[in-house]
Scaffold this motif. Structure first.
Motif, PDB file in Angstrom:
ATOM      1  N   THR A  20       0.826  -1.211   0.000  1.00  0.00           N
ATOM      2  CA  THR A  20       0.000   0.000   0.000  1.00  0.00           C
ATOM      3  C   THR A  20       0.859   1.260   0.000  1.00  0.00           C
ATOM      4  O   THR A  20       0.422   2.307  -0.474  1.00  0.00           O
ATOM      5  CB  THR A  20      -0.943   0.047   1.211  1.00  0.00           C
ATOM      6  OG1 THR A  20      -0.177   0.020   2.426  1.00  0.00           O
ATOM      7  CG2 THR A  20      -1.920  -1.123   1.186  1.00  0.00           C
ATOM      8  N   ILE A  49      -4.744   2.352  -2.372  1.00  0.00           N
ATOM      9  CA  ILE A  49      -5.765   1.527  -1.744  1.00  0.00           C
ATOM     10  C   ILE A  49      -6.023   0.321  -2.641  1.00  0.00           C
ATOM     11  O   ILE A  49      -5.741   0.351  -3.832  1.00  0.00           O
ATOM     12  CB  ILE A  49      -7.074   2.304  -1.500  1.00  0.00           C
ATOM     13  CG1 ILE A  49      -7.689   2.776  -2.821  1.00  0.00           C
ATOM     14  CG2 ILE A  49      -6.816   3.497  -0.579  1.00  0.00           C
ATOM     15  CD1 ILE A  49      -9.061   3.424  -2.670  1.00  0.00           C
ATOM     16  N   ALA A  63     -12.483  -2.482   1.002  1.00  0.00           N
ATOM     17  CA  ALA A  63     -11.417  -1.582   0.571  1.00  0.00           C
ATOM     18  C   ALA A  63     -10.334  -1.592   1.629  1.00  0.00           C
ATOM     19  O   ALA A  63     -10.599  -1.302   2.796  1.00  0.00           O
ATOM     20  CB  ALA A  63     -11.941  -0.172   0.363  1.00  0.00           C
ATOM     21  N   LEU A 101      -7.147   0.182   2.942  1.00  0.00           N
ATOM     22  CA  LEU A 101      -6.704   1.559   2.787  1.00  0.00           C
ATOM     23  C   LEU A 101      -5.251   1.790   3.165  1.00  0.00           C
ATOM     24  O   LEU A 101      -4.732   2.890   2.915  1.00  0.00           O
ATOM     25  CB  LEU A 101      -7.588   2.484   3.649  1.00  0.00           C
ATOM     26  CG  LEU A 101      -9.097   2.349   3.466  1.00  0.00           C
ATOM     27  CD1 LEU A 101      -9.818   3.312   4.391  1.00  0.00           C
ATOM     28  CD2 LEU A 101      -9.496   2.576   2.016  1.00  0.00           C
ATOM     29  N   CYS A 105      -3.288   5.597   4.249  1.00  0.00           N
ATOM     30  CA  CYS A 105      -3.298   6.746   3.343  1.00  0.00           C
ATOM     31  C   CYS A 105      -3.812   8.032   3.975  1.00  0.00           C
ATOM     32  O   CYS A 105      -3.362   9.123   3.607  1.00  0.00           O
ATOM     33  CB  CYS A 105      -4.080   6.415   2.074  1.00  0.00           C
ATOM     34  SG  CYS A 105      -5.831   6.087   2.321  1.00  0.00           S
ATOM     35  N   LEU A 115     -13.130   8.441   1.066  1.00  0.00           N
ATOM     36  CA  LEU A 115     -12.999   6.987   1.136  1.00  0.00           C
ATOM     37  C   LEU A 115     -14.254   6.337   1.701  1.00  0.00           C
ATOM     38  O   LEU A 115     -14.618   5.220   1.301  1.00  0.00           O
ATOM     39  CB  LEU A 115     -11.787   6.608   1.983  1.00  0.00           C
ATOM     40  CG  LEU A 115     -10.423   6.998   1.400  1.00  0.00           C
ATOM     41  CD1 LEU A 115      -9.327   6.779   2.431  1.00  0.00           C
ATOM     42  CD2 LEU A 115     -10.128   6.214   0.131  1.00  0.00           C
ATOM     43  N   LEU A 153     -14.307  -0.977   5.276  1.00  0.00           N
ATOM     44  CA  LEU A 153     -13.058  -0.247   5.123  1.00  0.00           C
ATOM     45  C   LEU A 153     -12.067  -0.801   6.138  1.00  0.00           C
ATOM     46  O   LEU A 153     -12.379  -0.894   7.327  1.00  0.00           O
ATOM     47  CB  LEU A 153     -13.268   1.252   5.375  1.00  0.00           C
ATOM     48  CG  LEU A 153     -14.260   1.973   4.459  1.00  0.00           C
ATOM     49  CD1 LEU A 153     -14.513   3.382   4.981  1.00  0.00           C
ATOM     50  CD2 LEU A 153     -13.734   2.023   3.032  1.00  0.00           C
ATOM     51  N   HIS A 213      -8.200  -0.232   7.518  1.00  0.00           N
ATOM     52  CA  HIS A 213      -6.970   0.553   7.464  1.00  0.00           C
ATOM     53  C   HIS A 213      -5.872  -0.170   8.225  1.00  0.00           C
ATOM     54  O   HIS A 213      -6.107  -1.170   8.896  1.00  0.00           O
ATOM     55  CB  HIS A 213      -7.184   1.981   7.960  1.00  0.00           C
ATOM     56  CG  HIS A 213      -7.769   2.105   9.326  1.00  0.00           C
ATOM     57  ND1 HIS A 213      -7.017   2.365  10.451  1.00  0.00           N
ATOM     58  CD2 HIS A 213      -9.048   2.013   9.754  1.00  0.00           C
ATOM     59  CE1 HIS A 213      -7.799   2.443  11.507  1.00  0.00           C
ATOM     60  NE2 HIS A 213      -9.036   2.223  11.111  1.00  0.00           N
TER      61      HIS A 213
END
Length: 228
Positions: free
Chosen positions: A59, A161, A170, A172, A175, A198, A206, A208
């Motif tokens: 990423t 992503i 997704a 991430l 980011c 996002l 989502l 992260h």
């Protein structure tokens, strides 16, 4: 999509790693923060009966996302073009206890980062930093239904992503996070504008790099289950 969760102790700098099983092979999203972390994730994936990893997607270039790559024995490593030279330079550094100490002396604001790296890689002799073997500029279809897309940002200019359309997830990375400590200004915060964008992605989850999976505000109607 299968997730190995982040470690809640921030001093461990141990991120969430994702693996997308395509049936005959798997795509790994981020490689772990060092050889020990990567071995732990790989053992857990094998215990689950997941397909062998054939591709790694970075990423971004930060050490905690890429320093475990050599453990996976994969030749196809995807990363944004902006991170390629940085990782080539990192791979050429003479990482050792003495070199780490020298980095701190030369750049005192790096002390926290270097301490975290030393905890993640207690044996510097086994560290092999692996740059991407395949780069992209804007967007790349890594596998059917699996897209990596450059978003940039202040945390890392090469941030990307990964969108998995089949599972509705997704990934991430980091980011929208604040810049690293040694590059951070007094007024730096999370990139709330990016995060707002996002949350509007057409996905159910989502994920992260250093937190649990979260649903976008309008995703409840889609009824997807939490990624395992």
């Amino acid at each position: 999509m299968w997730l190995y969760p982040h470690h809640p102790d921030e001093s461990r700098t141990q991120l969430c790693v994702a693996l997308v099983d395509l049936g005959d092979r798997s795509v790994l999203i981020d490689a772990g923060n060092g050889p020990a972390h990567a071995r732990t994730v790989r053992a857990a994936a094998l215990a689950e009966g997941l397909s062998p990893v054939s591709t790694i997607v970075y990423t971004h270039h930060h050490w905690d996302h890429v320093w475990g790559a050599s453990v996976w024995g994969v030749n196809d490593i995807v990363g944004h073009a902006a991170g390629l030279e940085v990782l080539r330079e990192d791979a050429a550094r003479p990482w050792s206890e003495a070199y780490a100490a020298q980095v701190v002396r030369d750049h005192p604001r790096m002390a926290r980062s270097v301490a975290a790296r030393s905890r993640a890689v207690p044996d510097w002799a086994e560290l092999v930093v692996v740059p991407p073997t395949r780069t992209f500029d804007h967007e790349l279809l890594v596998a059917p239904g699996l897209v990596v897309r450059h978003v940039g940002g202040r945390h890392a200019p090469d941030s990307a992503i990964v969108l998995d359309t089949e599972s509705g997830v997704a990934f991430l990375g980091d980011c929208f996070y604040v810049p690293p400590v040694h590059l951070r200004g007094d007024d730096d915060t999370h990139d709330h504008a990016m995060l707002h964008q996002l949350t509007r992605l057409p996905v159910n989850w989502l994920v992260h790099g250093h937190g649990p999976p979260q649903r976008p505000p309008d995703s409840a109607r889609r009824g997807a289950r939490r990624p395992e």
